[in-house]
Scaffold this motif. Sequence first.
Motif, PDB file in Angstrom:
ATOM      1  N   HIS A  93      23.127 -29.682  21.102  1.00 55.53           N
ATOM      2  CA  HIS A  93      22.393 -28.441  20.884  1.00 55.53           C
ATOM      3  C   HIS A  93      20.938 -28.695  21.254  1.00 55.53           C
ATOM      4  CE1 HIS A  93      21.521 -24.723  18.649  1.00 55.53           C
ATOM      5  NE2 HIS A  93      20.471 -25.350  18.167  1.00 55.53           N
ATOM      6  N   LEU A  94      20.330 -27.773  21.997  1.00 55.41           N
ATOM      7  CA  LEU A  94      18.943 -27.924  22.410  1.00 55.41           C
ATOM      8  C   LEU A  94      18.223 -26.597  22.239  1.00 55.41           C
ATOM      9  CD1 LEU A  94      16.679 -29.550  24.040  1.00 55.41           C
ATOM     10  CD2 LEU A  94      17.649 -28.438  26.051  1.00 55.41           C
ATOM     11  N   VAL A  95      17.074 -26.616  21.565  1.00 52.50           N
ATOM     12  CA  VAL A  95      16.196 -25.449  21.465  1.00 52.50           C
ATOM     13  C   VAL A  95      14.924 -25.813  22.219  1.00 52.50           C
ATOM     14  CG1 VAL A  95      14.904 -23.937  19.925  1.00 52.50           C
ATOM     15  CG2 VAL A  95      17.154 -24.796  19.228  1.00 52.50           C
ATOM     16  N   GLN A  96      14.549 -24.950  23.186  1.00 54.38           N
ATOM     17  CA  GLN A  96      13.405 -25.284  24.035  1.00 54.38           C
ATOM     18  C   GLN A  96      12.596 -24.029  24.361  1.00 54.38           C
ATOM     19  OE1 GLN A  96      14.417 -27.739  27.393  1.00 54.38           O
ATOM     20  NE2 GLN A  96      12.800 -26.866  28.631  1.00 54.38           N
ATOM     21  N   PRO A  97      11.272 -24.090  24.187  1.00 53.75           N
ATOM     22  CA  PRO A  97      10.447 -22.964  24.627  1.00 53.75           C
ATOM     23  C   PRO A  97      10.322 -22.977  26.150  1.00 53.75           C
ATOM     24  CG  PRO A  97       9.073 -24.684  23.702  1.00 53.75           C
ATOM     25  CD  PRO A  97      10.497 -25.121  23.538  1.00 53.75           C
ATOM     26  N   VAL A  98      10.314 -21.788  26.747  1.00 51.93           N
ATOM     27  CA  VAL A  98      10.206 -21.665  28.202  1.00 51.93           C
ATOM     28  C   VAL A  98       9.231 -20.541  28.515  1.00 51.93           C
ATOM     29  CG1 VAL A  98      11.450 -20.989  30.301  1.00 51.93           C
ATOM     30  CG2 VAL A  98      12.541 -22.501  28.662  1.00 51.93           C
ATOM     31  N   ARG A  99       8.343 -20.773  29.438  1.00 55.23           N
ATOM     32  CA  ARG A  99       7.491 -19.700  29.965  1.00 55.23           C
ATOM     33  C   ARG A  99       8.074 -19.301  31.314  1.00 55.23           C
ATOM     34  NH1 ARG A  99       1.184 -18.612  29.828  1.00 55.23           N
ATOM     35  NH2 ARG A  99       1.935 -17.562  27.981  1.00 55.23           N
ATOM     36  N   PHE A 100       8.647 -18.100  31.342  1.00 49.00           N
ATOM     37  CA  PHE A 100       9.256 -17.598  32.569  1.00 49.00           C
ATOM     38  C   PHE A 100       8.193 -16.868  33.372  1.00 49.00           C
ATOM     39  CE2 PHE A 100      11.290 -14.329  35.094  1.00 49.00           C
ATOM     40  CZ  PHE A 100      12.196 -15.081  35.812  1.00 49.00           C
ATOM     41  N   GLN A 101       8.025 -17.273  34.648  1.00 43.96           N
ATOM     42  CA  GLN A 101       7.011 -16.674  35.505  1.00 43.96           C
ATOM     43  C   GLN A 101       7.611 -16.250  36.839  1.00 43.96           C
ATOM     44  OE1 GLN A 101       4.113 -19.948  35.282  1.00 43.96           O
ATOM     45  NE2 GLN A 101       2.800 -18.532  34.158  1.00 43.96           N
ATOM     46  N   ALA A 102       8.691 -15.493  36.811  1.00 39.61           N
ATOM     47  CA  ALA A 102       9.322 -14.868  37.979  1.00 39.61           C
ATOM     48  C   ALA A 102      10.172 -15.810  38.826  1.00 39.61           C
ATOM     49  CB  ALA A 102       8.304 -14.149  38.849  1.00 39.61           C
ATOM     50  N   ALA A 103      10.046 -17.110  38.721  1.00 36.86           N
ATOM     51  CA  ALA A 103      10.871 -18.037  39.492  1.00 36.86           C
ATOM     52  C   ALA A 103      12.101 -18.410  38.674  1.00 36.86           C
ATOM     53  CB  ALA A 103      10.084 -19.292  39.851  1.00 36.86           C
ATOM     54  N   THR A 104      13.225 -18.566  39.330  1.00 30.60           N
ATOM     55  CA  THR A 104      14.444 -18.981  38.638  1.00 30.60           C
ATOM     56  C   THR A 104      14.166 -20.281  37.878  1.00 30.60           C
ATOM     57  OG1 THR A 104      15.838 -17.898  40.263  1.00 30.60           O
ATOM     58  CG2 THR A 104      16.854 -19.644  38.949  1.00 30.60           C
ATOM     59  N   THR A 105      14.564 -20.294  36.614  1.00 31.94           N
ATOM     60  CA  THR A 105      14.279 -21.418  35.726  1.00 31.94           C
ATOM     61  C   THR A 105      15.579 -21.926  35.111  1.00 31.94           C
ATOM     62  OG1 THR A 105      12.143 -20.428  35.191  1.00 31.94           O
ATOM     63  CG2 THR A 105      12.967 -22.112  33.685  1.00 31.94           C
ATOM     64  N   GLN A 106      15.754 -23.245  35.103  1.00 30.07           N
ATOM     65  CA  GLN A 106      16.924 -23.851  34.466  1.00 30.07           C
ATOM     66  C   GLN A 106      16.490 -24.612  33.221  1.00 30.07           C
ATOM     67  OE1 GLN A 106      19.055 -26.258  37.297  1.00 30.07           O
ATOM     68  NE2 GLN A 106      19.868 -24.474  38.364  1.00 30.07           N
ATOM     69  N   VAL A 107      17.332 -24.511  32.189  1.00 28.86           N
ATOM     70  CA  VAL A 107      17.135 -25.268  30.954  1.00 28.86           C
ATOM     71  C   VAL A 107      18.266 -26.281  30.886  1.00 28.86           C
ATOM     72  CG1 VAL A 107      17.055 -25.144  28.444  1.00 28.86           C
ATOM     73  CG2 VAL A 107      16.017 -23.321  29.819  1.00 28.86           C
ATOM     74  N   ARG A 108      17.928 -27.569  30.917  1.00 32.14           N
ATOM     75  CA  ARG A 108      18.919 -28.650  30.918  1.00 32.14           C
ATOM     76  C   ARG A 108      18.707 -29.548  29.715  1.00 32.14           C
ATOM     77  NH1 ARG A 108      21.682 -29.855  35.638  1.00 32.14           N
ATOM     78  NH2 ARG A 108      21.322 -28.393  37.333  1.00 32.14           N
ATOM     79  N   GLY A 109      19.676 -30.408  29.457  1.00 31.15           N
ATOM     80  CA  GLY A 109      19.503 -31.397  28.405  1.00 31.15           C
ATOM     81  C   GLY A 109      20.669 -31.523  27.448  1.00 31.15           C
ATOM     82  N   VAL A 110      21.761 -30.808  27.715  1.00 34.27           N
ATOM     83  CA  VAL A 110      22.951 -30.944  26.876  1.00 34.27           C
ATOM     84  C   VAL A 110      24.084 -31.425  27.765  1.00 34.27           C
ATOM     85  CG1 VAL A 110      24.644 -29.730  25.460  1.00 34.27           C
ATOM     86  CG2 VAL A 110      22.227 -29.159  25.261  1.00 34.27           C
TER      87      VAL A 110
END
Length: 144
Positions: A93-110
Amino acid sequence: MSRIALLATAAVGLALFGAAPATAAHAPTITATTVTCGPSALRVGLSTKVCAEVTGNSVQLYGQISLSGPPSPGSTLPVKDLTTTLTGTSLGHLVQPVRFQAATTQVRGVGGTVPCGSTVHAEFTSSALGYPSSPVTMDVPVTC
């Protein structure tokens, strides 16, 4: 031909025979990586999906956030501060803050290894102030 010449020729032949390349039976096995993504859904006004990279019995999950469509000409591109959660059964399980600025963003780590024949349930959630969170999910079979 003299005996010495015959023995020298035989020795060279044996040396060359011993230097033959290894057969394909000893080549390392290469396991392909399969990428599977669940359906996209609109979350927090953005397109969100969860994906899995499976190599043998190794599974790496990631969530992906992108614009839901092309921006209108002259429009301001969105900037959103998000809280994301990525979960995989028996993987973590991973909780992560992300600032989305129009570019495709991936959240990894699990990720990690799971038994062959099992199914991993993956879930990705993005939330922002004023928007309710709702996960995108998928089930990934690990067939090995």
